[in-house]
Design an enzyme around this catalytic site. Structure first.
Site, PDB file in Angstrom:
ATOM      1  N   LYS A   1      -5.047  -8.372  -2.654  1.00  0.00           N
ATOM      2  CA  LYS A   1      -4.364  -9.049  -1.554  1.00  0.00           C
ATOM      3  C   LYS A   1      -5.228  -9.131  -0.297  1.00  0.00           C
ATOM      4  O   LYS A   1      -4.942  -9.934   0.596  1.00  0.00           O
ATOM      5  CB  LYS A   1      -3.031  -8.368  -1.236  1.00  0.00           C
ATOM      6  CG  LYS A   1      -3.113  -6.953  -0.699  1.00  0.00           C
ATOM      7  CD  LYS A   1      -1.722  -6.367  -0.518  1.00  0.00           C
ATOM      8  CE  LYS A   1      -1.769  -4.939   0.001  1.00  0.00           C
ATOM      9  NZ  LYS A   1      -2.300  -4.841   1.362  1.00  0.00           N
ATOM     10  N   ASP A   2      -6.300  -8.338  -0.227  1.00  0.00           N
ATOM     11  CA  ASP A   2      -7.212  -8.400   0.921  1.00  0.00           C
ATOM     12  C   ASP A   2      -8.258  -9.500   0.787  1.00  0.00           C
ATOM     13  O   ASP A   2      -8.928  -9.840   1.763  1.00  0.00           O
ATOM     14  CB  ASP A   2      -7.944  -7.058   1.102  1.00  0.00           C
ATOM     15  CG  ASP A   2      -7.014  -5.934   1.526  1.00  0.00           C
ATOM     16  OD1 ASP A   2      -5.954  -6.235   2.110  1.00  0.00           O
ATOM     17  OD2 ASP A   2      -7.345  -4.763   1.267  1.00  0.00           O
TER      18      ASP A   2
ATOM     19  N   CYS B   1      -2.712 -13.742   6.352  1.00  0.00           N
ATOM     20  CA  CYS B   1      -2.000 -12.697   7.117  1.00  0.00           C
ATOM     21  C   CYS B   1      -1.368 -13.259   8.383  1.00  0.00           C
ATOM     22  O   CYS B   1      -0.597 -12.576   9.050  1.00  0.00           O
ATOM     23  CB  CYS B   1      -2.943 -11.546   7.453  1.00  0.00           C
ATOM     24  SG  CYS B   1      -4.258 -11.980   8.608  1.00  0.00           S
TER      25      CYS B   1
ATOM     26  N   ARG C   1      -0.310   6.043   8.803  1.00  0.00           N
ATOM     27  CA  ARG C   1       1.024   5.473   8.999  1.00  0.00           C
ATOM     28  C   ARG C   1       2.118   6.471   8.622  1.00  0.00           C
ATOM     29  O   ARG C   1       3.131   6.595   9.323  1.00  0.00           O
ATOM     30  CB  ARG C   1       1.156   4.186   8.182  1.00  0.00           C
ATOM     31  CG  ARG C   1       0.489   2.978   8.850  1.00  0.00           C
ATOM     32  CD  ARG C   1       0.586   1.742   7.995  1.00  0.00           C
ATOM     33  NE  ARG C   1      -0.417   1.743   6.930  1.00  0.00           N
ATOM     34  CZ  ARG C   1      -0.447   0.874   5.936  1.00  0.00           C
ATOM     35  NH1 ARG C   1       0.499  -0.050   5.837  1.00  0.00           N
ATOM     36  NH2 ARG C   1      -1.402   0.923   5.027  1.00  0.00           N
TER      37      ARG C   1
ATOM     38  N   SER D   1       2.916  -6.360   8.656  1.00  0.00           N
ATOM     39  CA  SER D   1       2.921  -7.584   7.860  1.00  0.00           C
ATOM     40  C   SER D   1       3.945  -8.582   8.386  1.00  0.00           C
ATOM     41  O   SER D   1       5.133  -8.274   8.499  1.00  0.00           O
ATOM     42  CB  SER D   1       3.232  -7.245   6.394  1.00  0.00           C
ATOM     43  OG  SER D   1       3.644  -8.387   5.678  1.00  0.00           O
TER      44      SER D   1
ATOM     45  N   SER E   1     -11.512   4.739   3.256  1.00  0.00           N
ATOM     46  CA  SER E   1     -10.183   5.355   3.237  1.00  0.00           C
ATOM     47  C   SER E   1      -9.933   6.063   1.915  1.00  0.00           C
ATOM     48  O   SER E   1     -10.532   5.743   0.884  1.00  0.00           O
ATOM     49  CB  SER E   1      -9.099   4.298   3.476  1.00  0.00           C
ATOM     50  OG  SER E   1      -8.945   3.482   2.336  1.00  0.00           O
TER      51      SER E   1
ATOM     52  N   ARG F   1      -0.132   0.383  12.540  1.00  0.00           N
ATOM     53  CA  ARG F   1      -1.445   0.173  11.962  1.00  0.00           C
ATOM     54  C   ARG F   1      -2.033   1.502  11.505  1.00  0.00           C
ATOM     55  O   ARG F   1      -1.519   2.567  11.769  1.00  0.00           O
ATOM     56  CB  ARG F   1      -2.394  -0.456  13.010  1.00  0.00           C
ATOM     57  CG  ARG F   1      -2.137  -1.933  13.310  1.00  0.00           C
ATOM     58  CD  ARG F   1      -2.413  -2.842  12.139  1.00  0.00           C
ATOM     59  NE  ARG F   1      -3.658  -2.536  11.461  1.00  0.00           N
ATOM     60  CZ  ARG F   1      -4.870  -2.895  11.905  1.00  0.00           C
ATOM     61  NH1 ARG F   1      -4.987  -3.578  13.028  1.00  0.00           N
ATOM     62  NH2 ARG F   1      -5.959  -2.581  11.232  1.00  0.00           N
TER      63      ARG F   1
ATOM     64  N   THR G   1       5.967  -1.972  10.201  1.00  0.00           N
ATOM     65  CA  THR G   1       5.152  -2.768   9.290  1.00  0.00           C
ATOM     66  C   THR G   1       4.193  -3.616  10.113  1.00  0.00           C
ATOM     67  O   THR G   1       4.518  -4.026  11.224  1.00  0.00           O
ATOM     68  CB  THR G   1       5.996  -3.686   8.386  1.00  0.00           C
ATOM     69  OG1 THR G   1       5.124  -4.462   7.559  1.00  0.00           O
ATOM     70  CG2 THR G   1       6.866  -4.629   9.194  1.00  0.00           C
TER      71      THR G   1
ATOM     72  N   ARG H   1       4.897 -11.137   6.729  1.00  0.00           N
ATOM     73  CA  ARG H   1       5.726 -11.425   5.566  1.00  0.00           C
ATOM     74  C   ARG H   1       6.917 -10.469   5.510  1.00  0.00           C
ATOM     75  O   ARG H   1       8.068 -10.891   5.358  1.00  0.00           O
ATOM     76  CB  ARG H   1       4.882 -11.301   4.287  1.00  0.00           C
ATOM     77  CG  ARG H   1       5.679 -11.331   2.995  1.00  0.00           C
ATOM     78  CD  ARG H   1       4.793 -11.000   1.806  1.00  0.00           C
ATOM     79  NE  ARG H   1       4.237  -9.659   1.869  1.00  0.00           N
ATOM     80  CZ  ARG H   1       4.861  -8.564   1.475  1.00  0.00           C
ATOM     81  NH1 ARG H   1       6.086  -8.636   0.988  1.00  0.00           N
ATOM     82  NH2 ARG H   1       4.273  -7.382   1.557  1.00  0.00           N
ATOM     83  N   ARG H   2       6.642  -9.173   5.626  1.00  0.00           N
ATOM     84  CA  ARG H   2       7.727  -8.187   5.571  1.00  0.00           C
ATOM     85  C   ARG H   2       8.636  -8.306   6.785  1.00  0.00           C
ATOM     86  O   ARG H   2       9.858  -8.230   6.667  1.00  0.00           O
ATOM     87  CB  ARG H   2       7.141  -6.777   5.497  1.00  0.00           C
ATOM     88  CG  ARG H   2       6.425  -6.474   4.183  1.00  0.00           C
ATOM     89  CD  ARG H   2       5.689  -5.150   4.244  1.00  0.00           C
ATOM     90  NE  ARG H   2       5.008  -4.838   2.997  1.00  0.00           N
ATOM     91  CZ  ARG H   2       3.853  -4.191   2.915  1.00  0.00           C
ATOM     92  NH1 ARG H   2       3.241  -3.782   4.027  1.00  0.00           N
ATOM     93  NH2 ARG H   2       3.296  -3.945   1.740  1.00  0.00           N
TER      94      ARG H   2
END
Length: 410
Positions: A84-85, A247, A159, A133, A14, A153, A131, A135-136
């Protein structure tokens, strides 16, 4: 490494991943102008599966596995990741050789142009926020119940294209650091402080993964390592590992190192020898201008305190638990450090949630242990108050979607 050897660097394909990889290489080139670097790109599982929300895929290492296989097979010498991955437990023989200075870890709101000037609080009822996530999503459900959350995604470019070219989303929630690295920071109409939305473990930081026994590469990466970032993200990763998050669970953090200075006063009625000996432990130095041994000494005592806040949510945001904890970091770091031995396995640098300790990275082992213990202690306290049960809803939903039983903490 031989002088003419091209150091091979693994990266996802990416645009953002390549920007991050090239950033690390540029930093290394400034330090080692005679070194040559070659990027080896590859596609990960997370890049290939775009028709499912991340939690429903149900696999760790979604964006790292293929890169780590290449690392293990000596196809590449190190890999650049968004921290974070990276799972908190790395494959055997792998380590995080350096953590770069953290960029802004907060989340940003990118608004569809037809809602320009709006914020999450002022968007029309039933506006759709994109999103992938949990979490979000959970925090959105809790703080903005009139908004609708929908999965989105794809890489950052994809996005934003979905936001700009369609009517499905009123806004997207994205990592502020990613937008900035792409040069798109002006797209952020709102940056959310942690009292509005706590961020993901490790968000905003880049990690460089290499083979644990590759001492040449470890030495190469050492100048990139940022001590404060390492301590903060270690506390976060320890917290997440202790609670079993990832996740498939709505978990978030806020971490910072605060410096506090206070005046210390004591009567100096000791001999020079006693005063100097005491100064070794207290950080106080004798004032040479004092004419009497009974005069008092005033001194500034500075200490660093690592603060960690953690939060967990149920998927619908109706249940949540937040707690904070802090620990004082050791005053003297250098005395705890020793370069890792290269031959004796009993003296090798210990790993702290995948982060190698020791060496000359400026992160003492004693303070790494404090940071790791802080995350573990906060997790233990929150577990006693029901954090596992609250997160269990997230885990259960993710597991049911792929036909697996909900994971149980043992």
């Amino acid at each position: 490494m031989e002088d003419n050897y091209a150091i091979k660097v693994g990266s996802r394909k990416s645009q953002l991943a390549l920007i991050q990889t090239n950033y690390v290489i540029d930093c290394l080139k400034e330090i080692y102008p005679d070194k040559t670097f070659e990027i080896v790109t590859m596609t990960t599982t997370g890049d290939q599966i775009l028709d499912k929300p991340l939690p429903k895929i149900g696999e760790k290492s979604l964006f790292t596995k293929e890169l780590e296989v290449a690392l293990d097979n000596n196809v590449v010498d190190f890999v650049v990741h968004s921290l974070k991955d990276l799972p908190t437990t790395l494959p055997k023989g792998m380590t995080i050789g350096a953590i770069c200075k953290r960029d802004d870890p907060r989340d940003a709101v990118v608004i569809n142009q037809k809602f320009k000037g709006k914020t999450l609080a002022t968007l029309p009822k039933n506006s759709v926020i994109g999103t992938s996530s949990l979490r979000r999503a959970a925090q959105l459900h809790q703080k903005f119940p009139d908004l609708v959350v929908k999965d989105v995604r794809g890489n950052l470019n994809t996005r934003l294209k979905k936001l700009d070219e369609g009517d499905n989303y009123a806004a997207l929630l994205l990592a502020s650091a990613g937008l900035t690295r792409m040069g798109w920071q002006e797209r952020a109409s709102q940056v959310l402080d942690s009292d509005e939305m706590m961020y993901a473990v490790g968000q905003g930081a880049l990690a460089v993964e290499c083979r644990e026994g590759d001492h040449a590469t470890l030495a190469l990466l050492e100048p990139l390592h940022d001590r404060n970032t390492a301590l903060c993200v270690l506390a976060e990763r320890s917290f997440m590992r202790s609670l079993g998050g990832g996740c498939t669970a709505a978990m978030a953090v806020h971490t910072e190192i605060r410096t506090e200075t206070e005046k210390v006063e004591r009567d100096d009625d000791t001999s020079d020898e006693e005063s100097n000996e005491g100064g070794k432990h207290s950080g106080l130095q004798r004032n040479s201008n004092l004419s009497s041994s009974t005069e008092s000494i005033n001194s500034d005592c500075t200490r660093e305190i690592l603060h960690l806040s953690g939060g967990v949510w149920s998927p619908d945001g109706k249940e949540s638990l937040h707690k904070s904890l802090f620990r004082t970091l050791p005053e003297v770091r250098s005395s705890y450090d020793m370069p890792p031995a290269r031959k004796c396995p009993y003296l090798m640098g210990r790993l702290y949630c995948g982060i190698i300790g020791g060496g000359t990275r400026g992160t003492g082992r004693a303070e790494l242990e404090v940071a790791e213990a802080l995350g573990r202690e906060l997790a233990k306290q929150m577990e006693a108050e029901g954090a596992i049960e609250i997160m269990g809803g997230s885990k259960k939903i993710a597991s049911q979607s792929i036909g697996l039983p909900a994971p149980v903490k043992t």
